[in-house]
Motif scaffolding. Structure first.
Motif, PDB file in Angstrom:
ATOM      1  N   GLU A 127     -64.851  35.006 -11.434  1.00 27.38           N
ATOM      2  CA  GLU A 127     -66.274  35.161 -11.721  1.00 27.38           C
ATOM      3  C   GLU A 127     -66.866  33.914 -12.371  1.00 27.38           C
ATOM      4  O   GLU A 127     -68.017  33.578 -12.148  1.00 27.38           O
ATOM      5  N   GLU A 128     -66.064  33.252 -13.187  1.00 27.79           N
ATOM      6  CA  GLU A 128     -66.566  32.127 -13.966  1.00 27.79           C
ATOM      7  C   GLU A 128     -65.491  31.048 -14.040  1.00 27.79           C
ATOM      8  O   GLU A 128     -64.411  31.282 -14.569  1.00 27.79           O
ATOM      9  N   GLU A 129     -65.787  29.893 -13.526  1.00 31.47           N
ATOM     10  CA  GLU A 129     -64.829  28.794 -13.543  1.00 31.47           C
ATOM     11  C   GLU A 129     -64.875  28.094 -14.900  1.00 31.47           C
ATOM     12  O   GLU A 129     -65.648  27.163 -15.118  1.00 31.47           O
ATOM     13  N   ASP A 130     -64.042  28.566 -15.782  1.00 32.90           N
ATOM     14  CA  ASP A 130     -63.963  28.030 -17.143  1.00 32.90           C
ATOM     15  C   ASP A 130     -62.623  27.315 -17.290  1.00 32.90           C
ATOM     16  O   ASP A 130     -61.566  27.932 -17.135  1.00 32.90           O
ATOM     17  N   PRO A 131     -62.639  26.011 -17.593  1.00 37.29           N
ATOM     18  CA  PRO A 131     -61.379  25.257 -17.699  1.00 37.29           C
ATOM     19  C   PRO A 131     -60.403  25.834 -18.737  1.00 37.29           C
ATOM     20  O   PRO A 131     -59.205  25.859 -18.507  1.00 37.29           O
ATOM     21  N   SER A 132     -60.930  26.299 -19.861  1.00 34.44           N
ATOM     22  CA  SER A 132     -60.036  26.862 -20.880  1.00 34.44           C
ATOM     23  C   SER A 132     -59.435  28.178 -20.400  1.00 34.44           C
ATOM     24  O   SER A 132     -58.267  28.480 -20.666  1.00 34.44           O
TER      25      SER A 132
ATOM     26  N   GLN B 135     -56.696  27.356 -17.938  1.00 39.60           N
ATOM     27  CA  GLN B 135     -55.475  26.955 -18.638  1.00 39.60           C
ATOM     28  C   GLN B 135     -54.750  28.179 -19.192  1.00 39.60           C
ATOM     29  O   GLN B 135     -53.522  28.286 -19.117  1.00 39.60           O
ATOM     30  N   GLU B 136     -55.512  29.114 -19.736  1.00 41.21           N
ATOM     31  CA  GLU B 136     -54.933  30.340 -20.277  1.00 41.21           C
ATOM     32  C   GLU B 136     -54.243  31.133 -19.167  1.00 41.21           C
ATOM     33  O   GLU B 136     -53.147  31.665 -19.359  1.00 41.21           O
ATOM     34  N   CYS B 137     -54.864  31.205 -18.006  1.00 45.67           N
ATOM     35  CA  CYS B 137     -54.275  31.905 -16.859  1.00 45.67           C
ATOM     36  C   CYS B 137     -52.979  31.235 -16.409  1.00 45.67           C
ATOM     37  O   CYS B 137     -51.990  31.910 -16.128  1.00 45.67           O
ATOM     38  N   GLN B 138     -52.995  29.924 -16.348  1.00 45.41           N
ATOM     39  CA  GLN B 138     -51.795  29.206 -15.924  1.00 45.41           C
ATOM     40  C   GLN B 138     -50.639  29.433 -16.901  1.00 45.41           C
ATOM     41  O   GLN B 138     -49.506  29.667 -16.487  1.00 45.41           O
ATOM     42  N   THR B 139     -50.944  29.379 -18.168  1.00 41.82           N
ATOM     43  CA  THR B 139     -49.919  29.608 -19.188  1.00 41.82           C
ATOM     44  C   THR B 139     -49.398  31.040 -19.121  1.00 41.82           C
ATOM     45  O   THR B 139     -48.188  31.278 -19.162  1.00 41.82           O
TER      46      THR B 139
ATOM     47  N   LEU C 111     -52.874  39.944 -16.798  1.00 36.82           N
ATOM     48  CA  LEU C 111     -53.004  38.737 -15.988  1.00 36.82           C
ATOM     49  C   LEU C 111     -54.010  38.944 -14.861  1.00 36.82           C
ATOM     50  O   LEU C 111     -54.804  38.044 -14.556  1.00 36.82           O
ATOM     51  N   GLN C 112     -54.016  40.124 -14.279  1.00 38.95           N
ATOM     52  CA  GLN C 112     -54.998  40.425 -13.227  1.00 38.95           C
ATOM     53  C   GLN C 112     -56.418  40.344 -13.772  1.00 38.95           C
ATOM     54  O   GLN C 112     -57.315  39.825 -13.105  1.00 38.95           O
ATOM     55  N   VAL C 113     -56.612  40.861 -14.971  1.00 36.06           N
ATOM     56  CA  VAL C 113     -57.937  40.809 -15.586  1.00 36.06           C
ATOM     57  C   VAL C 113     -58.351  39.356 -15.815  1.00 36.06           C
ATOM     58  O   VAL C 113     -59.496  38.972 -15.522  1.00 36.06           O
ATOM     59  N   LEU C 114     -57.422  38.554 -16.317  1.00 34.97           N
ATOM     60  CA  LEU C 114     -57.731  37.132 -16.520  1.00 34.97           C
ATOM     61  C   LEU C 114     -58.102  36.449 -15.205  1.00 34.97           C
ATOM     62  O   LEU C 114     -59.053  35.665 -15.142  1.00 34.97           O
TER      63      LEU C 114
END
Length: 83
Positions: free
Chosen positions: A49-54, A57-61, A40-43
């Motif tokens: 570094e990069e604001e990627d919506p997907s 979402q993966e981080c939130q899940t 999770l820390q890596v995510l």
């Protein structure tokens, strides 16, 4: 368990083996949570570094799943403690 007299009392030996198995299971669960925390820390670092919506979402899940597992682990430890 390697002591010569350990197996003389079969009931006590079985009890100690069961206790050891339970402790090993708790350790494995804690190690799994530690690995999930590291992932999770890596995510989160990637998301910074990069604001990627997907990825967001993966981080939130992943965070939600992690929180649920930590809560379940804590509850299990409370309920398995001495009464």
């Amino acid at each position: 368990m390697s002591a010569e007299t350990f197996w003389n009392d079969q009931q006590l030996a079985q009890q100690k083996i069961a206790e050891l198995r339970d402790v090993k299971e708790v350790i494995e669960q804690a190690q799994s949570l530690e690995t999930q925390k590291d992932d999770l820390q890596v995510l989160l670092e990637l998301l910074q570094e990069e604001e990627d919506p997907s990825l967001q979402q993966e981080c939130q899940t992943a965070l939600k799943d992690f929180q649920q597992q930590v809560n379940a682990f804590e509850l299990q430890q409370l309920l398995n403690g001495p009464y």
